[in-house]
Design a protein around this motif. Structure first.
Motif, mmCIF file in Angstrom:
data_model
loop_
_atom_site.group_PDB
_atom_site.id
_atom_site.type_symbol
_atom_site.label_atom_id
_atom_site.label_comp_id
_atom_site.label_asym_id
_atom_site.label_seq_id
_atom_site.Cartn_x
_atom_site.Cartn_y
_atom_site.Cartn_z
ATOM 1 N N THR A 77 -33.423 -8.147 14.668
ATOM 2 C CA THR A 77 -31.975 -8.208 14.481
ATOM 3 C C THR A 77 -31.294 -7.209 15.412
ATOM 4 N N LEU A 78 -31.852 -5.982 15.434
ATOM 5 C CA LEU A 78 -31.275 -4.950 16.293
ATOM 6 C C LEU A 78 -31.342 -5.376 17.753
ATOM 7 N N ALA A 79 -32.509 -5.899 18.138
ATOM 8 C CA ALA A 79 -32.703 -6.280 19.529
ATOM 9 C C ALA A 79 -31.730 -7.391 19.915
ATOM 10 N N ARG A 80 -31.425 -8.257 18.953
ATOM 11 C CA ARG A 80 -30.543 -9.376 19.284
ATOM 12 C C ARG A 80 -29.090 -8.934 19.421
ATOM 13 N N SER A 81 -28.696 -7.899 18.663
ATOM 14 C CA SER A 81 -27.289 -7.509 18.743
ATOM 15 C C SER A 81 -27.052 -6.746 20.048
ATOM 16 N N ALA A 82 -26.363 -7.387 20.960
ATOM 17 C CA ALA A 82 -26.111 -6.803 22.275
ATOM 18 C C ALA A 82 -25.209 -5.588 22.114
ATOM 19 N N PRO A 83 -25.279 -4.621 23.034
ATOM 20 C CA PRO A 83 -24.384 -3.470 22.928
ATOM 21 C C PRO A 83 -22.932 -3.906 23.067
ATOM 22 N N LEU A 84 -22.057 -3.164 22.417
ATOM 23 C CA LEU A 84 -20.631 -3.446 22.591
ATOM 24 C C LEU A 84 -20.269 -3.151 24.031
ATOM 25 N N THR A 85 -19.539 -4.057 24.629
ATOM 26 C CA THR A 85 -19.195 -3.863 26.040
ATOM 27 C C THR A 85 -17.719 -3.533 26.185
#
Ligand SMILES: [Cu+2]
Length: 458
Positions: free
Chosen positions: A20-28
């Protein structure tokens, strides 16, 4: 057996979390071109550069002590960086090309990650070729909320700016290196906006209490702010709460990069309009309107309480501390006779050919050695001696400082001080944040043409 089964279970649990963490892309935060209506209705949209394509860029709201994480994505045709103005930040995240990071080239990214120690009104803006990039719209609000915020009907962020637009096409004039601007008051616009719009209107109610968070995002204009149909107090300056709120009885100056938090009550009656204006030499002009519809209460509220204090360092005895003088030099009518760029002494004429019109202590460019080499936790006074005939908004990165008032007592905490022509303003600070910190004039044309220095805290 048991142990390994337990670790297996543990890693299974971890696996369940990590994907789940890996899928959530960083906020850009994407610096890119955009278009929006800046000029009055009827004009075409203006091509701007904005964070996420708008001006102001995406607002960032968080609570005191929380962490900001943003991946800057540069889709501009120029290198850029982000400075988080007024945040007492980790030096590596301060966004100054050549001092804390390299400028981020077109097509590249940079990850910003820092904690916000103080509640208050801050802002972020481009810090590469600022005189151009901020003028094109690369800025946005960064609001850190108190855990116990004052009770208000509305909390409004008002980012003030002025633009130089072609009156026919409403496009930004691209004379960012105009020598006349650089050597005089800087790039002054011909259209003022609040939150990227000309003369916007905000719906309010009579006797409603508002928190107005004013941010001056202009390149060079000092707004002289006044209220009509509202009354109240200044409760914070440059993000930092005032121990005693100041009643607003008259207009007050807001220099480039400065902020003021106001708590005001709407006095204008139903169907009337209150306003925020700037008092200029040739008359007042409206910045924003507040259209009153209905009543929030039958009478205005009385009194105000100070905002909760931020965890600023103790600063009491400033009488036996080193005092450092920074002379502000040059500009039109006080032209530099000579100044240094690195170890080279150049004549005023040679400097002008390089587009340098100003100097700080004889340097027309950020010098190799710091203006001040401070040990961590020491106390210093800095006296800004304005030898020019223009005002300058002197900004320290990394620290807030206290103004020293004419009677020698300590004034409010700020990060940007307006030093009027011919004036000397003293400040005091505790250098409790290690790193290499920029110190410069926030009239961005002045910074681009010589008014850049730095200090080091180790
Ligand atoms: Cu200046």
């Amino acid at each position: 057996m048991n142990l390994s089964r337990r670790s297996l279970l543990k890693s299974a649990a971890a696996l369940a979390v990590f994907p789940t963490l890996a899928r959530s892309a960083p906020l850009t935060l994407t610096a890119r071109e955009g278009a929006q209506l800046i000029a009055p209705p009827g004009y075409p949209e203006t091509d701007i550069w904005g964070f996420d394509g708008s001006v102001p860029g995406s607002p960032i709201h968080l609570k005191q002590g929380e962490r900001v994480q943003r991946r800057l994505v540069n889709e501009l045709p120029q290198a850029t960086s982000v400075h988080w103005h007024g945040i007492r930040i980790d030096n590596a995240m301060d966004g100054v090309p050549g001092l804390t990071q390299e400028a981020v080239p077109s097509g590249a990214t940079f990850d910003y990650d820092f904690i916000v120690p103080d509640a208050g009104t801050y802002w972020y803006h481009a810090h590469n070729k600022s005189v151009e990039q901020v003028a094109r719209g690369l800025y946005g609000p960064l609001i850190v909320h108190e855990s116990e915020a004052p009770d208000v009907g509305q909390d409004l962020v008002l980012m003030l700016d002025d633009w130089r637009l072609d009156p026919e096409t409403a496009q930004i004039t691209q004379d960012f290196d105009n020598g006349h601007d650089l050597s005089h008051a800087g790039r002054l616009g011909n259209l003022t906006t609040v939150n990227g719009a000309f003369d916007p209107s905000f719906p309010v109610q009579q006797n409603q209490r508002l928190r107005l968070r004013l941010v001056n995002a202009a390149n060079a204009r000092v707004f002289t702010v006044g209220l009509d149909g509202m009354s109240g107090w200044i409760v914070a300056l440059d993000g930092m709460p005032l121990a005693e709120p100041i009643p607003i009885e008259d207009t007050f100056p807001l220099a480039p990069a400065q902020r003021a938090d106001l708590l005001v009550d709407v006095l204008a009656a139903d169907a009337e309009t209150a306003s925020l204006f700037s008092q200029e030499r040739d008359g007042a002009f409206g910045l924003a309107r507040f259209s009153v519809a209905g009543q929030a209460a039958s009478t205005p509220r009385s009194g105000v309480r100070p905002l909760p204090p931020n965890p600023l360092p103790e600063l009491t005895d400033i009488n036996n501390v080193p005092r450092h003088e920074m002379r502000l030099q040059g500009g039109a009518m006080r032209w530099l006779e000579s100044a240094r760029i690195g170890e080279t002494q150049l004549s005023g004429r040679e400097l002008a050919q390089l587009g340098r019109f100003w100097a700080l202590n004889g340097y027309a460019e950020r010098p190799e050695d710091p203006f001040l080499d401070a040990s961590l936790g020491s106390v210093h006074r800095i006296a800004f001696v304005n030898e020019t005939v223009f005002p300058h908004a002197m900004h320290l990165h990394g620290h807030h400082f206290r103004l020293i008032l004419p009677d020698g007592s300590l004034g409010p905490w700020r990060d940007t001080v307006l030093v009027e022509r011919g004036e000397t303003r003293e400040i005091a600070l505790v250098t409790d944040n290690p790193g290499n910190w920029l110190l410069h004039c926030h009239m961005l044309g002045h910074a681009a043409s010589g008014m850049m220095s730095w200090y080091r805290v180790t």
